[in-house]
Design a protein around this motif. Structure first.
Motif, PDB file in Angstrom:
ATOM      1  N   GLU A 199      44.247   3.812  42.294  1.00 27.19           N
ATOM      2  CA  GLU A 199      43.363   4.648  43.109  1.00 27.19           C
ATOM      3  C   GLU A 199      42.488   3.781  44.029  1.00 27.19           C
ATOM      4  O   GLU A 199      42.287   4.109  45.202  1.00 27.19           O
ATOM      5  N   GLU A 204      33.327  10.820  46.495  1.00 26.43           N
ATOM      6  CA  GLU A 204      34.186  10.149  45.522  1.00 26.43           C
ATOM      7  C   GLU A 204      33.343   9.300  44.557  1.00 26.43           C
ATOM      8  O   GLU A 204      33.610   9.262  43.357  1.00 26.43           O
ATOM      9  N   GLU A 223      31.830  11.223  41.757  1.00 24.53           N
ATOM     10  CA  GLU A 223      32.829  11.471  40.721  1.00 24.53           C
ATOM     11  C   GLU A 223      33.107  10.210  39.894  1.00 24.53           C
ATOM     12  O   GLU A 223      33.168  10.259  38.666  1.00 24.53           O
ATOM     13  N   GLU A 224      33.254   9.070  40.577  1.00 26.97           N
ATOM     14  CA  GLU A 224      33.574   7.826  39.863  1.00 26.97           C
ATOM     15  C   GLU A 224      32.472   7.461  38.868  1.00 26.97           C
ATOM     16  O   GLU A 224      32.755   7.069  37.737  1.00 26.97           O
TER      17      GLU A 224
HETATM   18 FE   LIG Z   1      38.270   8.685  41.689  1.00 29.01          FE
END
Ligand SMILES: [Fe+2]
Ligand SMILES: [Fe+2]
Length: 167
Positions: free
Chosen positions: A50, A127, A130-131
């Motif tokens: 990712e 993002e 979320e991470e």
């Molecule tokens: Fe992610």
């Protein structure tokens, strides 16, 4: 309007940061394989993929704006950890540092009037929420589990169920 050199440099540095992330997660995956936590290893390897994808998003942004892409050297990532908990604690700290970098580039983009970079950078801001959340949840669970082998094996199985392409 072309991106200024300052923003091009910042985006190239962020490509390096995302590739460092990819490399760091791959090293964490290798450690987990060595410890026979195959589920954790799988999760971290997919995370490494990712992060490579994140680098490519910035690569494509620079390409599409006709800017020069510069790939810089990657440092050797840490290969040894104290425990599985330590792996994910380090992952969390790493993600917090990445979020700070993204915030700084977002601010810079406005200062440099690089508005065309804003949508992509907003994607990164989301993002990073979320991470950090994902890493924080895993760290919290591992702290609860401590050294309970049955719970650790359950956690390993849960992480091993991650499928490719999940954000
Ligand atoms: Fe992610
Ligand atoms: Fe990333």
């Amino acid at each position: 309007m072309m991106f200024s050199q300052v923003i091009v440099d910042a985006l190239n540095d962020q490509i390096n940061m995302e590739l460092r992330s990819s490399y760091a997660y791959l090293a964490m995956s290798a450690y987990c394989e060595r410890m026979h936590f195959r589920g954790c290893a799988r999760w971290l390897r997919l995370q490494s993929d990712e992060e490579y994808g994140h680098a490519m998003k910035l690569f494509d942004l620079l390409r599409d704006r006709g800017c020069k892409i510069v790939l810089k050297a990657l440092p050797e990532p840490p290969m040894d950890f104290a425990s599985i908990s330590d792996v994910f604690e380090q992952a969390l700290q790493h993600e917090i540092a990445v979020s700070e970098k993204i915030n700084a580039i977002y601010e810079l983009a406005f200062r440099e009037k690089a508005y065309a970079a804003a949508p992509q950078l907003e994607w990164f801001l989301t993002e990073q929420i979320e991470e950090e959340k994902t890493a924080r949840d895993i760290v919290a669970k591992l702290n609860m589990i401590k050294n309970d082998p049955a719970a650790l094996l359950d956690m390993d199985r849960e992480l091993g169920s991650r499928t490719p392409g999940e954000d």
